[in-house]
Motif scaffolding. Sequence first.
Motif, PDB file in Angstrom:
ATOM      1  N   TYR A 159      20.463  13.970  -4.503  1.00 48.97           N
ATOM      2  CA  TYR A 159      21.896  14.192  -4.634  1.00 48.97           C
ATOM      3  C   TYR A 159      22.634  13.337  -3.606  1.00 48.97           C
ATOM      4  CZ  TYR A 159      26.351  16.588  -4.058  1.00 48.97           C
ATOM      5  OH  TYR A 159      27.684  16.869  -3.935  1.00 48.97           O
ATOM      6  N   ILE A 160      22.120  13.340  -2.393  1.00 45.67           N
ATOM      7  CA  ILE A 160      22.633  12.514  -1.304  1.00 45.67           C
ATOM      8  C   ILE A 160      21.472  12.290  -0.340  1.00 45.67           C
ATOM      9  CG2 ILE A 160      23.422  14.483   0.058  1.00 45.67           C
ATOM     10  CD1 ILE A 160      25.825  12.722   0.944  1.00 45.67           C
ATOM     11  N   TRP A 161      21.502  11.177   0.370  1.00 46.76           N
ATOM     12  CA  TRP A 161      20.469  10.931   1.371  1.00 46.76           C
ATOM     13  C   TRP A 161      21.094  10.201   2.546  1.00 46.76           C
ATOM     14  CZ3 TRP A 161      18.015   6.315   3.081  1.00 46.76           C
ATOM     15  CH2 TRP A 161      18.497   5.137   2.502  1.00 46.76           C
ATOM     16  N   GLY A 162      20.396  10.223   3.659  1.00 44.02           N
ATOM     17  CA  GLY A 162      20.929   9.552   4.829  1.00 44.02           C
ATOM     18  C   GLY A 162      20.034   9.724   6.037  1.00 44.02           C
ATOM     19  N   TRP A 163      20.662   9.669   7.194  1.00 44.29           N
ATOM     20  CA  TRP A 163      19.883   9.754   8.423  1.00 44.29           C
ATOM     21  C   TRP A 163      20.725  10.397   9.520  1.00 44.29           C
ATOM     22  CZ3 TRP A 163      20.741   6.718  12.965  1.00 44.29           C
ATOM     23  CH2 TRP A 163      21.833   5.847  12.864  1.00 44.29           C
ATOM     24  N   SER A 164      20.037  10.947  10.490  1.00 42.61           N
ATOM     25  CA  SER A 164      20.686  11.585  11.631  1.00 42.61           C
ATOM     26  C   SER A 164      19.993  11.116  12.894  1.00 42.61           C
ATOM     27  CB  SER A 164      20.565  13.105  11.533  1.00 42.61           C
ATOM     28  OG  SER A 164      21.151  13.580  10.349  1.00 42.61           O
ATOM     29  N   PRO A 165      20.740  10.542  13.836  1.00 41.24           N
ATOM     30  CA  PRO A 165      20.124  10.159  15.108  1.00 41.24           C
ATOM     31  C   PRO A 165      19.706  11.413  15.869  1.00 41.24           C
ATOM     32  CG  PRO A 165      22.492   9.700  15.117  1.00 41.24           C
ATOM     33  CD  PRO A 165      22.159  10.231  13.772  1.00 41.24           C
ATOM     34  N   MET A 166      18.642  11.290  16.637  1.00 44.36           N
ATOM     35  CA  MET A 166      18.166  12.406  17.446  1.00 44.36           C
ATOM     36  C   MET A 166      18.401  12.083  18.913  1.00 44.36           C
ATOM     37  SD  MET A 166      14.793  13.393  15.248  1.00 44.36           S
ATOM     38  CE  MET A 166      14.364  14.767  16.273  1.00 44.36           C
ATOM     39  N   GLU A 167      18.806  13.078  19.641  1.00 40.09           N
ATOM     40  CA  GLU A 167      19.137  12.903  21.054  1.00 40.09           C
ATOM     41  C   GLU A 167      17.978  12.275  21.809  1.00 40.09           C
ATOM     42  OE1 GLU A 167      20.069  16.043  24.458  1.00 40.09           O
ATOM     43  OE2 GLU A 167      21.431  16.148  22.737  1.00 40.09           O
ATOM     44  N   GLY A 168      18.297  11.295  22.607  1.00 30.20           N
ATOM     45  CA  GLY A 168      17.270  10.637  23.407  1.00 30.20           C
ATOM     46  C   GLY A 168      16.619   9.489  22.669  1.00 30.20           C
ATOM     47  N   ASN A 169      15.907   9.787  21.610  1.00 25.91           N
ATOM     48  CA  ASN A 169      15.164   8.748  20.911  1.00 25.91           C
ATOM     49  C   ASN A 169      14.762   9.254  19.538  1.00 25.91           C
ATOM     50  OD1 ASN A 169      13.693   6.511  20.263  1.00 25.91           O
ATOM     51  ND2 ASN A 169      12.320   6.613  22.015  1.00 25.91           N
ATOM     52  N   GLY A 170      14.941   8.454  18.546  1.00 23.08           N
ATOM     53  CA  GLY A 170      14.464   8.785  17.211  1.00 23.08           C
ATOM     54  C   GLY A 170      15.560   9.139  16.235  1.00 23.08           C
ATOM     55  N   LYS A 171      15.121   9.464  15.043  1.00 23.39           N
ATOM     56  CA  LYS A 171      16.050   9.812  13.968  1.00 23.39           C
ATOM     57  C   LYS A 171      15.322  10.682  12.957  1.00 23.39           C
ATOM     58  CE  LYS A 171      15.021   5.784  11.091  1.00 23.39           C
ATOM     59  NZ  LYS A 171      14.023   5.203  11.976  1.00 23.39           N
ATOM     60  N   ALA A 172      16.094  11.289  12.091  1.00 30.69           N
ATOM     61  CA  ALA A 172      15.575  11.983  10.909  1.00 30.69           C
ATOM     62  C   ALA A 172      16.172  11.276   9.702  1.00 30.69           C
ATOM     63  CB  ALA A 172      15.978  13.446  10.922  1.00 30.69           C
ATOM     64  N   VAL A 173      15.336  10.897   8.760  1.00 35.49           N
ATOM     65  CA  VAL A 173      15.804  10.347   7.486  1.00 35.49           C
ATOM     66  C   VAL A 173      15.617  11.468   6.478  1.00 35.49           C
ATOM     67  CG1 VAL A 173      15.561   8.534   5.756  1.00 35.49           C
ATOM     68  CG2 VAL A 173      15.119   8.020   8.167  1.00 35.49           C
ATOM     69  N   TRP A 174      16.665  11.799   5.754  1.00 36.37           N
ATOM     70  CA  TRP A 174      16.652  12.986   4.912  1.00 36.37           C
ATOM     71  C   TRP A 174      17.216  12.708   3.524  1.00 36.37           C
ATOM     72  CZ3 TRP A 174      21.609  13.596   3.516  1.00 36.37           C
ATOM     73  CH2 TRP A 174      22.589  13.137   4.398  1.00 36.37           C
ATOM     74  N   ALA A 175      16.879  13.609   2.618  1.00 41.24           N
ATOM     75  CA  ALA A 175      17.408  13.566   1.253  1.00 41.24           C
ATOM     76  C   ALA A 175      17.629  15.003   0.800  1.00 41.24           C
ATOM     77  CB  ALA A 175      16.439  12.857   0.312  1.00 41.24           C
ATOM     78  N   VAL A 176      18.661  15.205   0.002  1.00 44.59           N
ATOM     79  CA  VAL A 176      18.987  16.535  -0.494  1.00 44.59           C
ATOM     80  C   VAL A 176      18.808  16.563  -2.007  1.00 44.59           C
ATOM     81  CG1 VAL A 176      20.850  18.235  -0.781  1.00 44.59           C
ATOM     82  CG2 VAL A 176      20.614  16.968   1.379  1.00 44.59           C
ATOM     83  N   LEU A 177      18.090  17.586  -2.468  1.00 44.47           N
ATOM     84  CA  LEU A 177      17.961  17.863  -3.895  1.00 44.47           C
ATOM     85  C   LEU A 177      18.766  19.119  -4.185  1.00 44.47           C
ATOM     86  CD1 LEU A 177      14.143  17.322  -4.486  1.00 44.47           C
ATOM     87  CD2 LEU A 177      16.004  15.851  -5.251  1.00 44.47           C
ATOM     88  N   ARG A 178      19.507  19.099  -5.258  1.00 46.18           N
ATOM     89  CA  ARG A 178      20.254  20.297  -5.668  1.00 46.18           C
ATOM     90  C   ARG A 178      19.396  21.096  -6.623  1.00 46.18           C
ATOM     91  NH1 ARG A 178      26.531  19.456  -5.911  1.00 46.18           N
ATOM     92  NH2 ARG A 178      26.581  20.691  -4.038  1.00 46.18           N
ATOM     93  N   HIS A 179      19.604  22.396  -6.620  1.00 43.27           N
ATOM     94  CA  HIS A 179      18.898  23.256  -7.567  1.00 43.27           C
ATOM     95  C   HIS A 179      19.827  24.340  -8.058  1.00 43.27           C
ATOM     96  CE1 HIS A 179      18.317  26.607  -4.697  1.00 43.27           C
ATOM     97  NE2 HIS A 179      18.125  25.668  -3.795  1.00 43.27           N
ATOM     98  N   ASP A 180      19.406  25.003  -9.110  1.00 45.15           N
ATOM     99  CA  ASP A 180      20.185  26.064  -9.721  1.00 45.15           C
ATOM    100  C   ASP A 180      20.059  27.303  -8.858  1.00 45.15           C
ATOM    101  OD1 ASP A 180      21.551  27.792 -11.326  1.00 45.15           O
ATOM    102  OD2 ASP A 180      20.082  27.782 -12.950  1.00 45.15           O
ATOM    103  N   HIS A 181      21.092  27.601  -8.116  1.00 42.33           N
ATOM    104  CA  HIS A 181      21.106  28.745  -7.202  1.00 42.33           C
ATOM    105  C   HIS A 181      20.824  30.047  -7.944  1.00 42.33           C
ATOM    106  CE1 HIS A 181      22.172  30.990  -3.636  1.00 42.33           C
ATOM    107  NE2 HIS A 181      23.117  31.641  -4.287  1.00 42.33           N
ATOM    108  N   ALA A 182      21.315  30.174  -9.177  1.00 43.45           N
ATOM    109  CA  ALA A 182      21.127  31.400  -9.957  1.00 43.45           C
ATOM    110  C   ALA A 182      19.683  31.592 -10.389  1.00 43.45           C
ATOM    111  CB  ALA A 182      22.039  31.365 -11.178  1.00 43.45           C
ATOM    112  N   ALA A 183      18.908  30.507 -10.455  1.00 46.13           N
ATOM    113  CA  ALA A 183      17.517  30.608 -10.910  1.00 46.13           C
ATOM    114  C   ALA A 183      16.571  31.042  -9.811  1.00 46.13           C
ATOM    115  CB  ALA A 183      17.064  29.261 -11.479  1.00 46.13           C
ATOM    116  N   GLU A 184      17.062  31.157  -8.584  1.00 49.71           N
ATOM    117  CA  GLU A 184      16.190  31.543  -7.461  1.00 49.71           C
ATOM    118  C   GLU A 184      15.765  32.988  -7.614  1.00 49.71           C
ATOM    119  OE1 GLU A 184      17.293  30.452  -3.460  1.00 49.71           O
ATOM    120  OE2 GLU A 184      18.785  29.090  -4.269  1.00 49.71           O
ATOM    121  N   PRO A 185      14.542  33.303  -7.119  1.00 49.37           N
ATOM    122  CA  PRO A 185      14.075  34.691  -7.205  1.00 49.37           C
ATOM    123  C   PRO A 185      14.832  35.587  -6.251  1.00 49.37           C
ATOM    124  CG  PRO A 185      12.410  33.276  -6.179  1.00 49.37           C
ATOM    125  CD  PRO A 185      13.563  32.421  -6.580  1.00 49.37           C
TER     126      PRO A 185
END
Length: 185
Positions: A159-185
């Motif tokens: 759905y969207i993807w990107g990155w987040s710098p991490m304090e000091g050193n490093g990063k997180a590269v992430w992606a978001v998937l959407r799902h049907d909230h109503a279908a959750e148990p």
Amino acid sequence: MTMQEADALAQLGLRYDPDDYGDEVIAVPAPAACPPQLLPVPSAWWETPAVTSRLLHPIPEEARTARHFVRDLLTRWGLGYLSDDAELIIAELVVNAVRHGLRSASVVAPAALRLCMLRRAGEVMLAVTDPSSDAPRPRAPGWSGESGRGLQPVGAQSYIWGWSPMEGNGKAVWAVLRHDHAAEP
């Protein structure tokens, strides 16, 4: 038409329709590349109890371990139908972190890579942390190149993807998937 020919046409924004008379190649607009989004979050966010994580060894083969982990967790969450897209995304993020995130890091710790997953209402966030502070940069693959496509499928499947710098050193590269909230148990 071979897969390599189809890929080359897709890179040029062209389509081949074998049902057309004369075996024409038709120009179609190429889909816009989705650039990575910068999301500044506190580094401690990746350490919260809401985030399920697993340390990864800094080798490309860990993509397989990551795929299994993601499939198992999504199945336990009742979101197994997201597994195919999530496995493709996480495998690409792991391989990208090993190939690029470790190479450009100033210091590589033994536990340099971590897979993180967060389930929120209507969304699942997949992330891989690495010790490099360099932003991910999607690049256009060569005509016959075997690599260089990793971040394009991440952008296409999420759905969207990107990155987040991490304090000091490093990063997180992430992606978001959407799902049907109503279908959750």
